[in-house]
Design an enzyme around this catalytic site. Structure first.
Site, PDB file in Angstrom:
ATOM      1  N   GLY A 114      48.391  38.260  42.894  1.00 48.37           N
ATOM      2  CA  GLY A 114      49.572  38.322  43.736  1.00 48.37           C
ATOM      3  C   GLY A 114      50.799  38.968  43.124  1.00 48.37           C
ATOM      4  CG  ASP A 179      46.373  47.187  40.164  1.00 48.55           C
ATOM      5  OD1 ASP A 179      46.513  48.233  39.514  1.00 48.55           O
ATOM      6  OD2 ASP A 179      46.285  46.063  39.633  1.00 48.55           O
ATOM      7  CB  CYS A 232      45.099  47.978  33.924  1.00 50.97           C
ATOM      8  SG  CYS A 232      43.657  46.935  34.222  1.00 50.97           S
TER       9      CYS A 232
END
Length: 459
Positions: A114, A179, A232
Site C-alpha cells: 500500500g 510497480d 526495484c
C-alpha cells in the site's frame, strides 16, 4: 558484506564497467530509512513542526524524509493515527513521478502493501477514484489496513488478476501505476533473503509476468492517459528491454521524459532491444548515486484525446435503509457524512459504504473494500467502523476525546484496555492531538475500548 550470486555480479560488471566498484561498495553502506507525510491529514509544514524525529529531505518526493536508524517512528502514536507512512526512499519515486491530478481515475495494479496507493491517494486529495489491486490473498490484508490507516475514502480494493480487471475497466483509467513484480535485485542489501528468491524466480520468469501485466494495463487506459512502470531491480531485461518490447507492439504509446532530480541516472539505449527508442527518457535510481536501494522508472503516454466520461448508474439506497446510521450521525457527528465525502451509499450484507461516484458495475470481481467503509447496520443500531474513524478528525465529532502523545491513557487505549473516564454516554472518537485513532463507547464512567485487536500495540 553479503555474498552476491556469481551470475548477478558478472552481469553488473558488464553493465556498469568502471562504476562497478562503487556499486559494490554501496552494499557496505548503512541502510537508508524513510517516511512519507500523509498530506490527507496534515501539511508537510505541520508535520515538521510536530514530529519529534530528526528528518532530512528526500530530493525526489516533497513529502518524503530520511530518518536515522536509532529513531522509532512506528512506535509513536502519530503512526497509529496514519500521519505518515514508513517507506524505503527510492520506493517513493514512482508515486511521486506519475502525474496525478485531483479527480483522476487511477489504478494501482500491483498495490500491496500500500505504499504507492497511499501516496497516490494523498495526491488525489479525496477526489476521483483509486482502484488498488493485488493478486495476493495474503498481502491484500496489509493493503486494506494501510488504506484505512491513511484515511483514504475514495479507494476500491480488489483482489484480481489484471485480465479479469480489464473485462470491467476497459479504457476507464486516466493513470495506471505498475510497480511490477520483479527479481528484486534492489532489495538485496535491505533484505538478503531476496537473494534466495532471485535464485528461485529468475529474471526470465519475471519478464513474462511483466509483459502480461503491461498488456492488460494498456486495455484499461484511456486515450491521453499515462502508465508509470517501475521495478526495484537492475536487470535490463525487466527495464529498458521490457519497455522496448512493449513499445514495439504498441505504437499508440510513447515514452515521456522524467524530470531531472539530483542522483537520477538516465536509462541506456544500448540496454534496450533497439537504439532507436529514447531510453534516456527512463530513469534509474542506483544505490551508488543516491541514498536509496534502487529503482527503475518509465513514464508512458497513450496517444489520442481524452474521451468523454461515460456515466454509470447503480441502485440508490433508500433513506429508510439509513435510519439507524442517520441516528448515529445526529448523535455523534457535527455534520452529515455527505459533507465530509461526497460518495454514493451502498449496502452489502448489512455493511454500509460510501463509494466513489461513476464506477462501472463491479459484479464478478473479488472486491475487498468498496470505498469508505462506514460501519455495520445491525438490528435497530449502527456500529461505526475503524475505517470511518480514520477518515474523520476531531472537529467532525461533537465530543472527541483528545489525548497528548505522552498520555499514559492513550497508550492504554492503543493496547486495547478499558479506561475510566467521565462523559456523556455514546460513541466517542479517540484522538491524539486531534488526529483520529479509533472508537470507544462511553457507558457511565467507563470508556469501552473499540480499537481493533489487529491494530493494538503489543507493548
Amino acid at each position: 558484506m553479503i555474498k552476491l550470486p556469481v551470475e548477478f555480479e558478472r552481469r553488473m560488471i558488464q553493465l556498469l564497467g568502471e562504476e562497478y566498484p562503487k556499486f559494490i561498495e554501496s552494499f557496505s553502506d548503512p541502510r537508508h530509512y524513510g517516511l512519507r507525510i500523509n498530506t490527507l491529514k496534515w501539511s508537510v509544514e505541520e508535520a515538521l513542526h510536530h514530529l519529534p524525529f530528526e528528518l532530512s529531505a528526500i530530493d525526489w518526493v516533497k513529502e518524503g524524509f530520511y530518518y536515522s536508524e536509532n529513531e522509532r517512528p512506528a512506535k509513536h502514536p502519530y503512526y497509529q493515527a496514519g500521519l505518515y507512512y514508513i517507506q524505503e526512499p527510492s520506493a517513493m519515486a514512482p508515486g511521486a513521478t506519475i502525474p496525478i491530478m485531483p479527480g483522476d481515475r487511477v489504478l494501482d495494479l500491483c498495490a500491496a502493501p500500500g505504499g504507492k496507493s497511499t501516496q497516490v491517494a494523498a495526491r488525489l486529495q479525496g477526489k476521483g477514484v483509486l482502484v488498488s489491486n493485488d493478486i495476493s490473498n495474503e498481502r491484500i490484508k496489509a493493503l486494506v489496513k494501510n488504506i484505512e490507516l491513511f484515511g483514504v475514502k475514495n479507494a476500491i480494493v480488489t483482489n484480481e488478476t489484471p485480465d479479469k480487471l480489464a473485462t470491467v475497466f476497459e479504457q476507464y483509467f486516466d493513470k495506471i501505476l505498475i510497480d511490477a513484480p520483479c527479481s528484486g535485485e534492489g532489495m538485496f542489501r535491505k533484505n538478503p533473503e531476496m537473494i534466495k528468491s532471485w535464485e528461485q524466480h529468475n529474471v526470465d520468469s519475471c519478464v513474462v509476468m511483466q509483459k502480461d501485466i503491461l498488456e492488460e494495463a494498456a486495455k484499461m487506459l484511456r486515450d491521453g492517459g499515462y502508465i508509470l512502470y517501475s521495478t526495484c531491480t537492475f536487470a535490463p531485461e525487466e527495464n529498458e528491454k521490457q519497455m522496448a518490447r512493449f513499445l514495439a507492439t504498441h505504437p499508440e504509446f510513447q515514452l515521456c521524459p522524467i524530470d531531472e532530480v539530483s542522483g537520477y541516472q538516465r536509462g541506456n539505449r544500448l540496454w534496450g532491444e533497439t537504439e532507436d527508442l529514447p531510453m534516456e527518457h527512463t530513469v534509474r535510481l542506483w544505490p551508488h548515486h543516491l541514498k536509496g536501494e534502487g529503482h527503475y522508472l518509465a513514464l508512458l503516454q497513450k496517444t489520442g484525446s481524452r474521451t468523454e466520461d461515460v456515466p454509470f448508474s447503480g441502485r440508490r439506497i433508500a433513506e429508510k435503509e439509513l435510519v439507524d446510521f442517520r441516528n448515529f450521525e445526529k448523535e455523534v457527528l457535527n455534520q452529515p457524512i455527505e459533507e465530509i465525502y461526497e460518495g454514493d451509499y451502498a449496502v452489502f450484507k448489512g455493511h454500509l459504504y460510501s463509494k466513489p461516484k461513476n464506477l462501472p458495475s463491479l459484479q464478478g470481481l473479488k472486491v475487498i473494500k468498496s470505498g469508505w467503509y462506514l460501519g455495520e447496520l445491525k438490528k435497530n443500531r449502527f456500529e461505526p467502523s475503524q475505517s470511518l474513524a480514520m477518515g474523520l478528525r476531531a472537529e467532525h465529532v461533537k465530543e472527541p476525546i483528545v489525548f497528548t502523545p505522552d498520555d499514559e491513557r492513550l497508550h492504554r487505549y492503543l493496547r486495547g484496555e478499558t479506561l475510566h473516564l467521565e462523559g456523556q454516554k455514546g460513541w466517542k472518537l479517540v484522538t491524539v492531538d486531534g488526529y483520529s485513532l479509533g472508537w470507544a463507547k462511553q457507558v457511565q464512567g467507563i470508556l469501552k475500548n473499540a480499537y481493533p485487536p489487529g491494530w493494538r500495540w503489543l507493548t
